[in-house]
Design a protein around this motif. Sequence first.
Motif, short mmCIF file in Angstrom:
data_model
loop_
_atom_site.label_atom_id
_atom_site.label_comp_id
_atom_site.label_asym_id
_atom_site.label_seq_id
_atom_site.Cartn_x
_atom_site.Cartn_y
_atom_site.Cartn_z
N PRO A 44 -32.05 75.95 52.22
CA PRO A 44 -33.27 75.34 52.77
C PRO A 44 -33.80 76.18 53.94
O PRO A 44 -33.03 76.58 54.82
N TRP A 45 -35.08 76.43 53.95
CA TRP A 45 -35.62 77.34 54.96
C TRP A 45 -35.45 76.81 56.38
O TRP A 45 -35.30 77.58 57.33
N GLN A 46 -35.39 75.49 56.52
CA GLN A 46 -35.22 74.91 57.86
C GLN A 46 -33.76 74.95 58.33
O GLN A 46 -33.48 74.51 59.44
N HIS A 47 -32.86 75.47 57.50
CA HIS A 47 -31.46 75.65 57.90
C HIS A 47 -31.18 77.10 58.27
O HIS A 47 -30.02 77.49 58.41
N CYS A 48 -32.25 77.88 58.43
CA CYS A 48 -32.12 79.29 58.77
C CYS A 48 -32.39 79.51 60.26
O CYS A 48 -33.21 78.81 60.86
N LEU A 49 -31.71 80.50 60.82
CA LEU A 49 -31.93 80.91 62.20
C LEU A 49 -32.30 82.39 62.21
O LEU A 49 -31.70 83.18 61.48
N PRO A 50 -33.29 82.79 62.99
CA PRO A 50 -33.75 84.18 62.97
C PRO A 50 -32.74 85.14 63.59
O PRO A 50 -32.13 84.82 64.62
N LEU A 70 -19.84 67.93 57.68
CA LEU A 70 -21.19 68.47 57.75
C LEU A 70 -21.83 68.64 56.37
O LEU A 70 -23.01 68.31 56.18
N ARG A 71 -21.07 69.13 55.41
CA ARG A 71 -21.67 69.53 54.13
C ARG A 71 -22.42 68.41 53.41
O ARG A 71 -23.50 68.64 52.87
N PRO A 72 -21.91 67.17 53.38
CA PRO A 72 -22.63 66.12 52.63
C PRO A 72 -23.86 65.57 53.35
O PRO A 72 -24.60 64.77 52.76
N ARG A 73 -24.08 65.94 54.61
CA ARG A 73 -25.22 65.38 55.35
C ARG A 73 -26.53 65.84 54.73
O ARG A 73 -26.63 66.87 54.07
N SER A 74 -27.58 65.08 54.98
CA SER A 74 -28.87 65.34 54.36
C SER A 74 -29.49 66.63 54.88
O SER A 74 -29.18 67.11 55.97
N ASP A 75 -30.41 67.18 54.08
CA ASP A 75 -31.13 68.37 54.52
C ASP A 75 -31.91 68.09 55.79
O ASP A 75 -32.02 68.96 56.67
N ALA A 76 -32.46 66.89 55.90
CA ALA A 76 -33.24 66.54 57.10
C ALA A 76 -32.35 66.53 58.34
O ALA A 76 -32.76 67.01 59.41
N PHE A 77 -31.13 66.00 58.21
CA PHE A 77 -30.22 66.00 59.34
C PHE A 77 -29.89 67.43 59.76
O PHE A 77 -29.91 67.77 60.95
N LYS A 78 -29.57 68.29 58.80
CA LYS A 78 -29.22 69.67 59.12
C LYS A 78 -30.40 70.43 59.71
O LYS A 78 -30.23 71.29 60.58
N ALA A 79 -31.60 70.11 59.25
CA ALA A 79 -32.79 70.75 59.82
C ALA A 79 -32.97 70.36 61.28
O ALA A 79 -33.28 71.21 62.13
#
Length: 342
Positions: free
Chosen positions: A117-123, A280-289
Amino acid sequence: MEEQQAVNHRQVMPETMNTIGFAQPGGPEVLVPETAAVPSPGADDVLIRVAFAGVNRPDCIQRAGHYPAPPGASPVLGLEVAGEVAAVGANVPAEMIGQRVAALTPGGGYAEYCTAPWQHCLPVPGDMDLKSAAALPETLFTVWHNVFERGCARDGERLLVHGGTSGIGTMTIMLAKAFDIEVIVTCGDEAKCEAARKVGADLAINYREEDFVAAVKDYTGGDGVNIVLDMVSGDYVPRNLQCLAEDGRHVTIAVLGGAKAELFMPMVMMRRLTLTGSTLRPRSDAFKAALADEIAANAWPLFTSGELAPIMDETFPLAEAAAAHARMEAGEHIGKIVLEVA
Protein backbone atom coordinates in the motif's frame (compact mmCIF):
# COMPACT_ATOMS: atom_id res chain seq x y z
CA MET A 1 -9.77 1.88 -15.78
CA GLU A 2 -7.95 0.09 -12.97
CA GLU A 3 -7.67 -3.10 -15.06
CA GLN A 4 -6.35 -1.10 -18.02
CA GLN A 5 -3.72 0.59 -15.83
CA ALA A 6 -2.59 -2.80 -14.54
CA VAL A 7 -2.24 -3.96 -18.15
CA ASN A 8 -0.15 -0.91 -18.98
CA HIS A 9 2.13 -1.63 -16.03
CA ARG A 10 2.50 -5.21 -17.16
CA GLN A 11 3.68 -4.04 -20.60
CA VAL A 12 6.70 -2.28 -19.10
CA MET A 13 7.47 -4.89 -16.42
CA PRO A 14 9.10 -8.25 -16.98
CA GLU A 15 6.61 -11.11 -16.97
CA THR A 16 8.45 -13.14 -14.34
CA MET A 17 10.79 -12.56 -11.40
CA ASN A 18 13.06 -14.45 -9.04
CA THR A 19 11.60 -15.15 -5.62
CA ILE A 20 11.90 -17.51 -2.66
CA GLY A 21 9.27 -20.12 -1.89
CA PHE A 22 8.72 -23.34 -0.01
CA ALA A 23 6.61 -26.37 -0.96
CA GLN A 24 5.79 -27.32 2.62
CA PRO A 25 6.49 -25.96 6.10
CA GLY A 26 9.74 -26.92 7.76
CA GLY A 27 13.21 -25.75 8.71
CA PRO A 28 15.28 -23.18 6.83
CA GLU A 29 16.26 -25.79 4.26
CA VAL A 30 12.75 -25.79 2.73
CA LEU A 31 13.39 -22.30 1.29
CA VAL A 32 14.34 -22.51 -2.39
CA PRO A 33 14.67 -20.07 -5.30
CA GLU A 34 11.61 -20.01 -7.57
CA THR A 35 10.26 -18.09 -10.53
CA ALA A 36 6.91 -16.35 -10.22
CA ALA A 37 4.81 -13.83 -12.12
CA VAL A 38 5.50 -10.18 -11.36
CA PRO A 39 2.53 -8.94 -9.29
CA SER A 40 0.29 -6.11 -10.48
CA PRO A 41 -0.36 -3.28 -8.02
CA GLY A 42 -3.89 -2.85 -6.72
CA ALA A 43 -5.61 0.50 -6.87
CA ASP A 44 -3.93 1.75 -3.67
CA ASP A 45 -0.61 -0.06 -4.13
CA VAL A 46 2.83 0.64 -5.48
CA LEU A 47 4.96 -1.96 -7.22
CA ILE A 48 8.49 -1.79 -5.83
CA ARG A 49 11.60 -3.01 -7.63
CA VAL A 50 13.20 -4.51 -4.54
CA ALA A 51 16.84 -3.79 -3.77
CA PHE A 52 16.94 -5.29 -0.26
CA ALA A 53 14.46 -7.15 1.94
CA GLY A 54 14.60 -7.45 5.72
CA VAL A 55 14.49 -10.82 7.46
CA ASN A 56 12.32 -11.00 10.56
CA ARG A 57 11.30 -13.58 13.15
CA PRO A 58 7.71 -13.75 11.79
CA ASP A 59 9.18 -14.91 8.46
CA CYS A 60 10.71 -17.90 10.24
CA ILE A 61 7.48 -18.63 12.07
CA GLN A 62 5.49 -18.47 8.80
CA ARG A 63 8.00 -20.76 7.07
CA ALA A 64 7.56 -23.26 9.93
CA GLY A 65 3.82 -23.29 9.31
CA HIS A 66 2.63 -21.35 12.37
CA TYR A 67 1.95 -17.85 11.03
CA PRO A 68 -0.11 -17.96 7.81
CA ALA A 69 -0.35 -14.89 5.60
CA PRO A 70 -3.57 -12.91 6.15
CA PRO A 71 -6.32 -13.16 3.50
CA GLY A 72 -5.31 -11.46 0.26
CA ALA A 73 -1.62 -11.15 1.17
CA SER A 74 1.16 -12.67 -0.90
CA PRO A 75 2.18 -16.14 0.31
CA VAL A 76 5.80 -15.13 -0.36
CA LEU A 77 7.76 -14.29 2.80
CA GLY A 78 9.03 -10.80 3.53
CA LEU A 79 7.45 -7.99 5.56
CA GLU A 80 9.77 -5.09 4.70
CA VAL A 81 11.63 -3.94 1.61
CA ALA A 82 13.45 -0.97 0.15
CA GLY A 83 13.80 -0.13 -3.50
CA GLU A 84 12.40 2.00 -6.29
CA VAL A 85 8.73 2.40 -7.20
CA ALA A 86 8.30 0.88 -10.66
CA ALA A 87 4.53 1.28 -11.09
CA VAL A 88 1.52 2.58 -9.21
CA GLY A 89 -2.16 1.73 -8.86
CA ALA A 90 -5.04 3.89 -10.04
CA ASN A 91 -5.43 5.76 -6.73
CA VAL A 92 -1.72 6.42 -6.13
CA PRO A 93 -0.02 9.74 -7.02
CA ALA A 94 1.79 9.20 -10.32
CA GLU A 95 4.81 11.14 -9.07
CA MET A 96 5.68 8.20 -6.84
CA ILE A 97 7.02 6.33 -9.87
CA GLY A 98 10.81 6.38 -9.65
CA GLN A 99 10.90 7.32 -5.97
CA ARG A 100 13.09 5.39 -3.54
CA VAL A 101 11.04 4.05 -0.66
CA ALA A 102 11.13 1.74 2.33
CA ALA A 103 7.86 -0.11 2.83
CA LEU A 104 6.03 -2.23 5.35
CA THR A 105 4.48 -5.02 3.29
CA PRO A 106 1.77 -7.60 4.04
CA GLY A 107 4.10 -10.18 2.46
CA GLY A 108 6.00 -10.73 -0.75
CA GLY A 109 9.32 -9.09 0.11
CA TYR A 110 11.58 -12.04 -0.79
CA ALA A 111 11.28 -11.25 -4.50
CA GLU A 112 12.55 -8.93 -7.20
CA TYR A 113 9.21 -7.08 -7.23
CA CYS A 114 6.79 -6.55 -4.37
CA THR A 115 3.53 -4.64 -3.94
CA ALA A 116 2.68 -2.57 -0.87
CA PRO A 117 0.00 0.00 0.00
CA TRP A 118 1.43 3.37 -0.98
CA GLN A 119 0.55 4.89 2.39
CA HIS A 120 2.77 2.28 4.10
CA CYS A 121 5.85 3.65 2.34
CA LEU A 122 8.46 6.01 3.76
CA PRO A 123 10.69 8.11 1.48
CA VAL A 124 14.38 7.22 1.27
CA PRO A 125 16.59 10.24 0.48
CA GLY A 126 19.48 9.90 -1.93
CA ASP A 127 22.14 9.95 0.79
CA MET A 128 20.53 7.06 2.70
CA ASP A 129 21.51 3.57 1.55
CA LEU A 130 18.72 1.18 0.63
CA LYS A 131 20.17 -1.69 2.66
CA SER A 132 19.77 0.29 5.87
CA ALA A 133 16.33 1.48 4.79
CA ALA A 134 15.16 -2.10 4.23
CA ALA A 135 16.15 -2.99 7.79
CA LEU A 136 13.84 -0.41 9.35
CA PRO A 137 10.09 -0.68 8.64
CA GLU A 138 9.08 -3.86 10.51
CA THR A 139 10.98 -3.08 13.71
CA LEU A 140 10.29 0.65 13.56
CA PHE A 141 6.53 0.22 13.13
CA THR A 142 6.45 -2.47 15.83
CA VAL A 143 8.50 -0.57 18.40
CA TRP A 144 6.84 2.78 17.83
CA HIS A 145 3.35 1.36 18.23
CA ASN A 146 4.09 -0.89 21.20
CA VAL A 147 6.52 1.25 23.22
CA PHE A 148 5.25 4.73 22.49
CA GLU A 149 1.57 4.20 21.70
CA ARG A 150 0.47 1.12 23.65
CA GLY A 151 3.21 1.47 26.28
CA CYS A 152 2.73 5.25 26.59
CA ALA A 153 6.49 5.76 27.01
CA ARG A 154 7.52 9.21 28.22
CA ASP A 155 10.87 10.90 28.70
CA GLY A 156 12.47 10.17 32.03
CA GLU A 157 10.95 6.70 32.33
CA ARG A 158 12.68 3.31 32.47
CA LEU A 159 12.13 0.45 30.04
CA LEU A 160 13.13 -3.23 30.11
CA VAL A 161 13.42 -5.16 26.83
CA HIS A 162 14.42 -8.77 26.40
CA GLY A 163 16.61 -9.84 23.48
CA GLY A 164 18.60 -6.62 23.51
CA THR A 165 20.66 -7.40 20.40
CA SER A 166 17.80 -8.57 18.19
CA GLY A 167 16.39 -6.31 15.51
CA ILE A 168 13.55 -5.31 17.84
CA GLY A 169 15.93 -4.94 20.77
CA THR A 170 18.42 -2.67 19.02
CA MET A 171 15.62 -0.55 17.55
CA THR A 172 14.06 -0.21 21.00
CA ILE A 173 17.34 0.91 22.54
CA MET A 174 17.97 3.52 19.86
CA LEU A 175 14.47 5.00 19.83
CA ALA A 176 14.10 5.01 23.60
CA LYS A 177 17.42 6.77 24.12
CA ALA A 178 16.50 9.32 21.45
CA PHE A 179 13.50 10.22 23.59
CA ASP A 180 15.40 10.30 26.91
CA ILE A 181 14.18 6.95 28.23
CA GLU A 182 16.48 4.79 30.35
CA VAL A 183 16.92 1.32 28.85
CA ILE A 184 17.66 -2.02 30.53
CA VAL A 185 18.11 -5.09 28.33
CA THR A 186 18.72 -8.80 28.77
CA CYS A 187 21.09 -10.79 26.56
CA GLY A 188 22.39 -14.35 26.44
CA ASP A 189 26.12 -13.73 26.81
CA GLU A 190 28.63 -11.03 27.69
CA ALA A 191 29.52 -10.29 24.07
CA LYS A 192 25.90 -9.46 23.34
CA CYS A 193 25.65 -7.44 26.53
CA GLU A 194 28.63 -5.38 25.41
CA ALA A 195 27.08 -4.94 21.96
CA ALA A 196 23.85 -3.70 23.57
CA ARG A 197 25.80 -1.22 25.68
CA LYS A 198 27.47 0.12 22.54
CA VAL A 199 24.05 0.69 20.99
CA GLY A 200 23.11 2.70 24.07
CA ALA A 201 21.67 0.39 26.74
CA ASP A 202 22.14 1.79 30.24
CA LEU A 203 22.25 -1.69 31.75
CA ALA A 204 22.72 -5.04 30.00
CA ILE A 205 22.01 -8.18 32.04
CA ASN A 206 23.35 -11.61 31.08
CA TYR A 207 20.26 -13.64 31.91
CA ARG A 208 22.22 -16.91 31.84
CA GLU A 209 24.39 -15.77 34.75
CA GLU A 210 22.18 -13.35 36.66
CA ASP A 211 18.56 -13.18 37.78
CA PHE A 212 17.21 -10.27 35.76
CA VAL A 213 14.49 -9.53 38.33
CA ALA A 214 17.06 -9.05 41.09
CA ALA A 215 19.35 -7.09 38.76
CA VAL A 216 16.55 -4.70 37.77
CA LYS A 217 15.54 -4.12 41.38
CA ASP A 218 19.15 -3.53 42.41
CA TYR A 219 19.84 -1.11 39.55
CA THR A 220 16.64 0.88 40.14
CA GLY A 221 16.92 0.94 43.93
CA GLY A 222 13.79 -1.17 44.18
CA ASP A 223 11.69 1.22 42.09
CA GLY A 224 11.47 -1.01 39.02
CA VAL A 225 10.80 -0.04 35.40
CA ASN A 226 7.80 1.72 33.91
CA ILE A 227 7.54 -0.48 30.80
CA VAL A 228 8.49 -4.02 29.85
CA LEU A 229 8.61 -4.88 26.14
CA ASP A 230 8.25 -8.65 26.17
CA MET A 231 9.01 -11.01 23.27
CA VAL A 232 9.30 -14.15 25.43
CA SER A 233 6.01 -14.49 27.33
CA GLY A 234 5.50 -17.85 29.07
CA ASP A 235 7.16 -18.00 32.49
CA TYR A 236 8.83 -14.62 31.85
CA VAL A 237 5.55 -12.76 32.38
CA PRO A 238 5.25 -13.14 36.18
CA ARG A 239 8.95 -12.28 36.48
CA ASN A 240 8.45 -9.23 34.25
CA LEU A 241 5.62 -8.04 36.48
CA GLN A 242 7.95 -8.19 39.46
CA CYS A 243 10.18 -5.71 37.60
CA LEU A 244 7.42 -3.18 37.06
CA ALA A 245 6.96 -0.03 39.11
CA GLU A 246 3.49 0.98 40.24
CA ASP A 247 1.29 1.91 37.27
CA GLY A 248 3.73 -0.01 35.05
CA ARG A 249 2.87 -1.27 31.56
CA HIS A 250 3.66 -4.75 30.25
CA VAL A 251 3.56 -4.99 26.45
CA THR A 252 3.77 -8.39 24.74
CA ILE A 253 4.72 -8.63 21.06
CA ALA A 254 5.77 -12.29 20.74
CA VAL A 255 5.45 -15.58 22.62
CA LEU A 256 8.78 -17.25 21.85
CA GLY A 257 8.91 -18.78 25.35
CA GLY A 258 5.33 -20.05 25.45
CA ALA A 259 1.78 -18.84 24.87
CA LYS A 260 0.51 -19.26 28.44
CA ALA A 261 1.47 -17.49 31.65
CA GLU A 262 0.36 -17.85 35.28
CA LEU A 263 -0.29 -14.53 37.01
CA PHE A 264 -0.91 -13.43 40.58
CA MET A 265 -3.76 -11.03 39.86
CA PRO A 266 -3.87 -9.33 43.28
CA MET A 267 -0.42 -7.87 42.45
CA VAL A 268 -1.79 -6.54 39.16
CA MET A 269 -4.60 -4.84 41.05
CA MET A 270 -2.57 -3.54 43.97
CA ARG A 271 0.16 -2.11 41.77
CA ARG A 272 -2.28 -0.91 39.08
CA LEU A 273 -0.42 -2.68 36.28
CA THR A 274 -1.50 -2.64 32.66
CA LEU A 275 -1.03 -5.73 30.48
CA THR A 276 -1.38 -5.22 26.75
CA GLY A 277 0.13 -6.39 23.49
CA SER A 278 -0.38 -6.45 19.75
CA THR A 279 0.36 -8.12 16.45
CA LEU A 280 1.03 -5.77 13.54
CA ARG A 281 0.48 -7.85 10.41
CA PRO A 282 -3.30 -8.46 10.76
CA ARG A 283 -4.09 -4.79 11.44
CA SER A 284 -6.01 -2.85 8.81
CA ASP A 285 -4.36 -0.88 6.04
CA ALA A 286 -5.91 2.27 7.50
CA PHE A 287 -4.31 1.62 10.89
CA LYS A 288 -0.89 1.03 9.33
CA ALA A 289 -1.25 4.17 7.21
CA ALA A 290 -1.99 6.24 10.33
CA LEU A 291 0.97 4.62 12.08
CA ALA A 292 3.20 5.41 9.11
CA ASP A 293 2.12 9.06 9.26
CA GLU A 294 3.02 9.29 12.95
CA ILE A 295 6.38 7.61 12.35
CA ALA A 296 7.09 9.91 9.40
CA ALA A 297 6.50 12.92 11.62
CA ASN A 298 8.27 11.75 14.79
CA ALA A 299 10.81 8.99 14.15
CA TRP A 300 11.73 8.64 10.48
CA PRO A 301 13.64 11.96 10.41
CA LEU A 302 16.03 10.53 13.03
CA PHE A 303 17.12 7.95 10.45
CA THR A 304 17.01 10.04 7.27
CA SER A 305 19.17 12.68 8.98
CA GLY A 306 21.75 10.08 9.98
CA GLU A 307 21.27 10.71 13.70
CA LEU A 308 20.24 7.06 14.05
CA ALA A 309 21.05 4.04 11.89
CA PRO A 310 19.92 0.43 12.17
CA ILE A 311 22.35 -2.06 13.66
CA MET A 312 23.20 -4.40 10.79
CA ASP A 313 24.18 -8.05 11.03
CA GLU A 314 24.84 -10.10 7.87
CA THR A 315 23.60 -9.60 4.33
CA PHE A 316 22.76 -12.66 2.22
CA PRO A 317 21.92 -12.92 -1.49
CA LEU A 318 18.23 -13.59 -2.13
CA ALA A 319 19.02 -17.13 -3.27
CA GLU A 320 20.58 -17.83 0.14
CA ALA A 321 17.48 -17.01 2.17
CA ALA A 322 17.74 -20.41 3.84
CA ALA A 323 21.13 -19.46 5.30
CA ALA A 324 19.69 -16.15 6.51
CA HIS A 325 16.91 -18.00 8.33
CA ALA A 326 19.37 -20.47 9.83
CA ARG A 327 21.42 -17.58 11.22
CA MET A 328 18.38 -15.92 12.74
CA GLU A 329 17.18 -19.12 14.38
CA ALA A 330 20.66 -19.85 15.75
CA GLY A 331 20.32 -16.63 17.77
CA GLU A 332 23.84 -15.48 16.95
CA HIS A 333 22.92 -12.31 15.07
CA ILE A 334 23.30 -8.80 16.43
CA GLY A 335 20.91 -6.40 14.71
CA LYS A 336 19.17 -6.91 11.40
CA ILE A 337 19.69 -9.60 8.77
CA VAL A 338 18.83 -8.55 5.21
CA LEU A 339 18.63 -10.13 1.78
CA GLU A 340 20.24 -8.45 -1.22
CA VAL A 341 17.82 -8.76 -4.10
CA ALA A 342 19.16 -6.47 -6.82
